[in-house]
Design a protein around this motif. Structure first.
Motif, short mmCIF file in Angstrom:
data_model
loop_
_atom_site.label_atom_id
_atom_site.label_comp_id
_atom_site.label_asym_id
_atom_site.label_seq_id
_atom_site.Cartn_x
_atom_site.Cartn_y
_atom_site.Cartn_z
N UNK A 37 -6.41 -25.37 2.81
CA UNK A 37 -5.68 -24.88 3.98
C UNK A 37 -4.19 -25.16 3.84
N UNK A 38 -3.87 -26.39 3.46
CA UNK A 38 -2.46 -26.76 3.27
C UNK A 38 -1.84 -25.92 2.16
N UNK A 39 -2.57 -25.78 1.06
CA UNK A 39 -2.07 -25.06 -0.10
C UNK A 39 -1.87 -23.58 0.21
N UNK A 92 1.20 -23.16 2.44
CA UNK A 92 2.45 -23.39 1.69
C UNK A 92 2.78 -22.20 0.79
N UNK A 93 1.79 -21.73 0.04
CA UNK A 93 2.02 -20.60 -0.88
C UNK A 93 2.40 -19.35 -0.11
N UNK A 94 1.69 -19.09 0.98
CA UNK A 94 1.96 -17.88 1.77
C UNK A 94 3.39 -17.88 2.30
N UNK A 95 3.84 -19.02 2.84
CA UNK A 95 5.19 -19.07 3.40
C UNK A 95 6.26 -19.11 2.31
N UNK A 96 6.05 -19.89 1.27
CA UNK A 96 7.09 -20.07 0.26
C UNK A 96 7.27 -18.83 -0.61
N UNK A 97 6.22 -18.03 -0.74
CA UNK A 97 6.30 -16.83 -1.60
C UNK A 97 6.27 -15.54 -0.79
N UNK A 98 6.45 -15.67 0.50
CA UNK A 98 6.47 -14.52 1.40
C UNK A 98 5.20 -13.67 1.25
#
Length: 174
Positions: free
Chosen positions: A42-44, A47-53
């Protein structure tokens, strides 16, 4: 479903039957480890979704559904095994089910939904701690669980207020 965050969310759904199998076999610590893996995905994925748009409407709906589904599964397993009281389970279930049903209804009616925020994330972490205390049979575990339940209802009220503010113009038109 073709991006990594959404695939990680799908993995969380797949961890639910694994949790059930391990819990039912009596491997409580391993069951908690499966729950932790679900939490880490869930955390990962967030993070990936937000940081990589890579945030998608589907992911925004499925992510909390995966979290709530896992929590309801854990809740049912704990009450079934007698590790938590029925009253605590009902309180948690009402809150989790209300969040799932409310989000789904408003999502399918085209309303804007409130993304996860710090209070929601804190509530999830507090639930994980409560579950750990319960599974490891530590003192005052159920009292701590009741405190987390109170925080979770406060968080739900905050989400409802944010949802109303986000959709205020639509509500005022009707």
């Amino acid at each position: 479903m073709r991006n990594l965050p959404n695939l990680l969310t799908l993995c969380r759904f797949l961890l639910i039957p694994l949790y059930i199998l391990v819990f039912e076999a009596g491997y409580m610590r391993t069951a908690f480890l499966v729950l932790l893996v679900a939490g880490l995905t869930d955390v990962l994925d967030g993070y990936i979704a937000r940081s990589r748009n890579l945030v998608t409407p589907l992911g925004s709906m499925l992510d909390p559904l995966a979290d709530k589904s896992m929590m309801i599964t854990v809740l049912l397993s704990l009450v079934y095994s007698g590790m938590i009281s029925l009253e605590a389970a009902i309180a948690m279930f009402v809150r989790e089910a209300g969040m799932i049903i409310g989000s789904a209804i408003f999502h399918f009616r085209g309303k804007q939904t409130v993304p996860a925020n710090a209070m929601g994330k804190l509530t999830t972490v507090l639930y994980y701690v409560a579950i750990m205390l319960i599974i490891f049979e530590l003192p005052l575990a159920e009292l701590y669980l009741w405190l987390v339940i109170a925080v979770s209802f406060l968080t739900s009220i905050i989400y409802i207020v944010q949802f109303y503010k986000l959709n205020k113009r639509e509500f005022e038109r009707k």
